[in-house]
Motif scaffolding. Sequence first.
Motif, short mmCIF file in Angstrom:
data_model
loop_
_atom_site.label_atom_id
_atom_site.label_comp_id
_atom_site.label_asym_id
_atom_site.label_seq_id
_atom_site.Cartn_x
_atom_site.Cartn_y
_atom_site.Cartn_z
N PRO A 110 0.82 -1.21 0.00
CA PRO A 110 0.00 0.00 0.00
C PRO A 110 0.86 1.27 0.00
N ILE A 111 0.21 2.39 -0.32
CA ILE A 111 0.84 3.69 -0.13
C ILE A 111 1.03 3.88 1.38
N PRO A 112 2.21 4.27 1.85
CA PRO A 112 2.42 4.40 3.29
C PRO A 112 1.57 5.52 3.89
N GLY A 113 1.33 5.41 5.19
CA GLY A 113 0.59 6.45 5.90
C GLY A 113 1.41 7.72 6.02
N ARG A 114 0.79 8.78 6.55
CA ARG A 114 1.45 10.08 6.61
C ARG A 114 2.73 10.03 7.43
N ALA A 115 2.68 9.40 8.60
CA ALA A 115 3.87 9.34 9.46
C ALA A 115 4.99 8.56 8.78
N GLU A 116 4.64 7.47 8.09
CA GLU A 116 5.65 6.67 7.40
C GLU A 116 6.23 7.44 6.22
N GLU A 117 5.38 8.21 5.52
CA GLU A 117 5.88 8.98 4.39
C GLU A 117 6.81 10.10 4.86
N LEU A 118 6.50 10.68 6.01
CA LEU A 118 7.39 11.69 6.58
C LEU A 118 8.75 11.08 6.92
N GLU A 119 8.74 9.84 7.43
CA GLU A 119 9.99 9.16 7.75
C GLU A 119 10.80 8.88 6.49
N ILE A 120 10.12 8.52 5.40
CA ILE A 120 10.81 8.30 4.12
C ILE A 120 11.49 9.59 3.67
N LEU A 121 10.77 10.71 3.73
CA LEU A 121 11.35 11.99 3.32
C LEU A 121 12.50 12.40 4.23
N ARG A 122 12.37 12.13 5.53
CA ARG A 122 13.45 12.47 6.46
C ARG A 122 14.72 11.71 6.10
N ARG A 123 14.59 10.42 5.79
CA ARG A 123 15.76 9.61 5.44
C ARG A 123 16.41 10.13 4.15
N HIS A 124 15.58 10.48 3.16
CA HIS A 124 16.14 10.99 1.91
C HIS A 124 16.83 12.33 2.14
N ALA A 125 16.25 13.16 3.00
CA ALA A 125 16.86 14.46 3.29
C ALA A 125 18.22 14.30 3.98
N GLU A 126 18.38 13.19 4.69
CA GLU A 126 19.64 12.92 5.39
C GLU A 126 20.64 12.17 4.52
N GLY A 127 20.29 11.94 3.25
CA GLY A 127 21.26 11.36 2.33
C GLY A 127 21.05 9.91 1.97
N PHE A 128 19.89 9.34 2.32
CA PHE A 128 19.64 7.94 1.98
C PHE A 128 19.59 7.75 0.47
N ASP A 129 20.29 6.74 -0.03
CA ASP A 129 20.32 6.42 -1.45
C ASP A 129 19.71 5.04 -1.65
N PRO A 130 18.55 4.93 -2.31
CA PRO A 130 17.91 3.62 -2.49
C PRO A 130 18.77 2.63 -3.26
N ARG A 131 19.74 3.14 -4.04
CA ARG A 131 20.60 2.23 -4.81
C ARG A 131 21.76 1.68 -3.99
N ASP A 132 21.93 2.20 -2.77
CA ASP A 132 23.03 1.77 -1.91
C ASP A 132 22.47 1.18 -0.62
N VAL A 133 22.07 -0.09 -0.69
CA VAL A 133 21.48 -0.75 0.47
C VAL A 133 22.49 -0.87 1.61
N ALA A 134 23.73 -1.22 1.27
CA ALA A 134 24.76 -1.37 2.30
C ALA A 134 25.01 -0.03 3.01
N GLY A 135 24.90 1.07 2.26
CA GLY A 135 25.10 2.39 2.85
C GLY A 135 24.05 2.74 3.88
N ALA A 136 22.90 2.09 3.83
CA ALA A 136 21.84 2.30 4.82
C ALA A 136 22.08 1.50 6.09
N GLY A 137 23.17 0.73 6.12
CA GLY A 137 23.50 -0.06 7.30
C GLY A 137 22.95 -1.47 7.29
#
Length: 329
Positions: free
Chosen positions: A186-213
Amino acid sequence: MTEPLTQTPAALDDARARERLAAVRGEVAKAVVGQDAAVSGLLVALLCGGHVLMEGVPGTAKTLLVRTLAGALDVGTRRVQFTPDLMPGDITGSMVIDSHAGELSFREGPVFTNLLLADEINRTPPKTQSALLEAMEEGQVSVDGVSRPLPRPFLVAATQNPVEYEGTYPLPEAQLDRFLLKVVLPIPGRAEELEILRRHAEGFDPRDVAGAGVTAVAGPDDIAAGQAALRRVQVSPEVAGYVVDIARATRESPSLSLGVSPRGATALLRASRAWAWLTGRDFVTPDDVKALAHATLVHRLGLRPEAELEGVDVAQVLASALGSVPVPR
């Protein structure tokens, strides 16, 4: 004074495998937000040796989910973008001429991996879709009269877009029946979508799974141990009868032209055993069956044309069939 009970080696192996596979959820959550049900479905399918059809609009992390799961499990993964011009040999592999020896040799296709992401599987014609049938059912590929086994574990995670039908080829019933589960992302809820944006704002790269820890916390041995443990999960005659009665209720529904086959009933039983084991039990309850019924059965049902014209939802028909079956106590 009685001596304390000691666990058998098999029980200890089961507990360790369950603990490691449970840790996979935490690793996947480092990269994917709000898709816990899909992660559970993929783990259940891995334990059952089954496959998953993932449905969701673009941008719901289907590709990222499979790549992250592979990183958390220390297994190989490949992605195939299904297109109208894709040929069967592009998936399974084909015979090619060896330029040095001057002889035909087999070149493996992307299906020779542990986790195969079949992206937008309904964008390729049925001829190419059917190239996966033997791999999904038999765990092997036959080319030029020779059968070649696929790596273990082997899971096909196929995706399809539920809102765009132009230029697509609906999966035939025989192929749908090969998928153990259908998982809707499903489309994530508002709180989950905010968390997604926060991670991207902090430099998360979906193409670098290892970089996410994300690190490997389980492996093929843990999956094999879990698969062996499933055979020891008990199913009472009452629960087995409950599964059969659910399947028979779908066949008697006036809205359905195609009910659940015996293959679907056995799939529901296998998925329920895997879910029971993952939650720490060695027996299946009716609640396990109900929890997996929709994901295991909904894609195996076919509506009658008149029901489709009336806008009947197949999930509602399944819910009605489930509600009509008495739950064993």
